[in-house]
Design an enzyme around this catalytic site. Structure first.
Site, PDB file in Angstrom:
ATOM      1  N   ASP A  16       7.562  34.513  11.289  1.00  0.00           N
ATOM      2  CA  ASP A  16       7.571  33.620   9.889  1.00  0.00           C
ATOM      3  C   ASP A  16       8.610  32.755   9.896  1.00  0.00           C
ATOM      4  OD1 ASP A  16       6.692  33.156   7.466  1.00  0.00           O
ATOM      5  OD2 ASP A  16       7.483  34.655   6.198  1.00  0.00           O
ATOM      6  N   GLU A  95       0.860  25.118   5.312  1.00  0.00           N
ATOM      7  CA  GLU A  95       0.760  25.125   3.837  1.00  0.00           C
ATOM      8  C   GLU A  95       0.546  23.825   3.207  1.00  0.00           C
ATOM      9  OE1 GLU A  95       1.529  28.216   0.447  1.00  0.00           O
ATOM     10  OE2 GLU A  95       2.538  28.405   2.148  1.00  0.00           O
ATOM     11  N   THR A 155      -2.525  32.817   1.281  1.00  0.00           N
ATOM     12  CA  THR A 155      -1.328  33.296   1.171  1.00  0.00           C
ATOM     13  C   THR A 155      -1.207  33.548  -0.379  1.00  0.00           C
ATOM     14  OG1 THR A 155       0.821  32.933   1.841  1.00  0.00           O
ATOM     15  CG2 THR A 155      -0.281  31.237   0.818  1.00  0.00           C
ATOM     16  N   PHE A 177       1.099  39.885   0.558  1.00  0.00           N
ATOM     17  CA  PHE A 177       2.927  39.824   0.494  1.00  0.00           C
ATOM     18  C   PHE A 177       3.300  41.323   0.165  1.00  0.00           C
ATOM     19  CE2 PHE A 177       4.191  35.288   0.099  1.00  0.00           C
ATOM     20  CZ  PHE A 177       3.602  35.014   1.042  1.00  0.00           C
TER      21      PHE A 177
END
Length: 318
Positions: A16, A95, A155, A177
């Site tokens: 990430d 994104e 996400t 998450f």
């Protein structure tokens, strides 16, 4: 063997980060970015070539100031993605503008444009996952994008209703998450007698994993946003885990065996899938989860704010 090496025996490890130097160091299977990570990387002078290329591209396209900024932002995202893909064998997640999270058609248009940029830069769409917030509108966009051959990573996923709707839409991948779920409970002092096994983020992913494997959904589960090694190790066996550089370093430094906590082979399969949620059912069930409502809204606001900061940075370059 260190714990990172052992973890990789059971789970695909994803990095990430938007920092290309970090990608080079760890050489993960896949990598994920978001507006915050892209902004942080864009602020570094070592990536000026990506920013300058994006500005020149946008100037060449022309149009209004807002159109130039939009085109430059998308090229920045694609530019970082192309560089990252030089050092990984798998997917890069890119994104779209979080301000589009409640508009299905605009999400589709933005995703198509970003994929075209990747194609123009020599990257096949099969290497790119478009990241969308797991709103109802974005889930429907992901459903339609898959028909166009564009795969998505949903996400900012916090509620079981979001996970159900994504599976029912045959979304390629979701990112629950873990750490942000934990943050919410910690902030409200709801973690008495805390242990990693009962961590609310871990429990949420374990529930999704069991439900998906029981009903034989093909959607990939990628745990994200970790705060501790304990959270990561409790999800050993999850399809994928996307991990920050600092936690990867800790895993590399630690020795000792790890146990596979999630195993699809041990879950009994159901013959019939549940009836898909309607939009109203989804919205009601998601609304019943106060944590999910708050964290989804907060995440969209944060990513939107960082998108605006990136636009302001690019505007200075024009």
């Amino acid at each position: 063997m260190n714990q990172l090496e052992l973890l990789k025996k059971h789970t695909i490890v994803v990095l990430d980060s938007g920092d290309i130097e970090v990608i080079k160091k760890y050489r993960p299977e896949d990598a994920t970015t978001n507006p915050t990570l892209i902004l942080n990387s864009a602020l570094s002078e070592k990536y000026d070539f990506i920013i300058n290329n994006a500005v020149q591209y946008a100037k060449g396209i022309g149009g209004s100031r807002s159109k130039k900024i939009k085109n430059a932002c998308n090229m920045v995202s694609a530019g970082f993605g192309v560089e990252i893909l030089k050092y990984i064998p798998g997917y890069i997640s890119t994104e779209i503008d979080a301000r589009l999270s409640f508009n299905t058609e605009q999400c589709i248009q933005e995703a198509v444009q970003i994929i075209k940029l990747y194609n123009d830069l020599g990257v096949h769409s099969s290497r790119v996952l478009i990241k969308l917030a797991a709103t109802w509108e974005c889930i429907q966009a992901a459903r339609q994008l898959k028909d166009l051959g564009i795969l998505c990573n949903l996400t900012l996923l916090f509620s079981f209703a979001q996970a159900r709707a994504c599976a029912e839409a045959n979304v390629f991948l979701i990112s629950p998450f873990v750490g942000r779920i934990y943050d919410w409970y910690k902030k409200l002092n709801l973690l008495s007698n805390y242990c990693w096994e009962t961590d609310p983020g871990v429990v949420a992913v374990r529930k999704i994993f069991t439900y998906y494997k029981k009903n034989m959904y093909k959607t990939i589960i990628m745990g994200a946003s970790f705060r501790s090694l304990g959270q990561i190790l409790e999800l050993t066996g999850c399809d994928r885990l996307t991990i920050s550089p600092s936690l990867l370093d800790q895993l590399m430094m630690k020795k000792g065996d790890i146990i596979k906590k999630l195993d699809a082979k041990k879950i009994s399969k159901s013959k019939d899938k549940p009836i898909p949620l309607s939009e109203s059912e989804f919205r009601f069930l998601h609304n019943q989860d106060a944590m999910a409502v708050e964290k989804l809204s907060e995440g969209i606001r944060q990513f939107s704010a960082d998108q605006i900061k990136l636009e302001e940075l690019l505007l200075e370059r024009f």
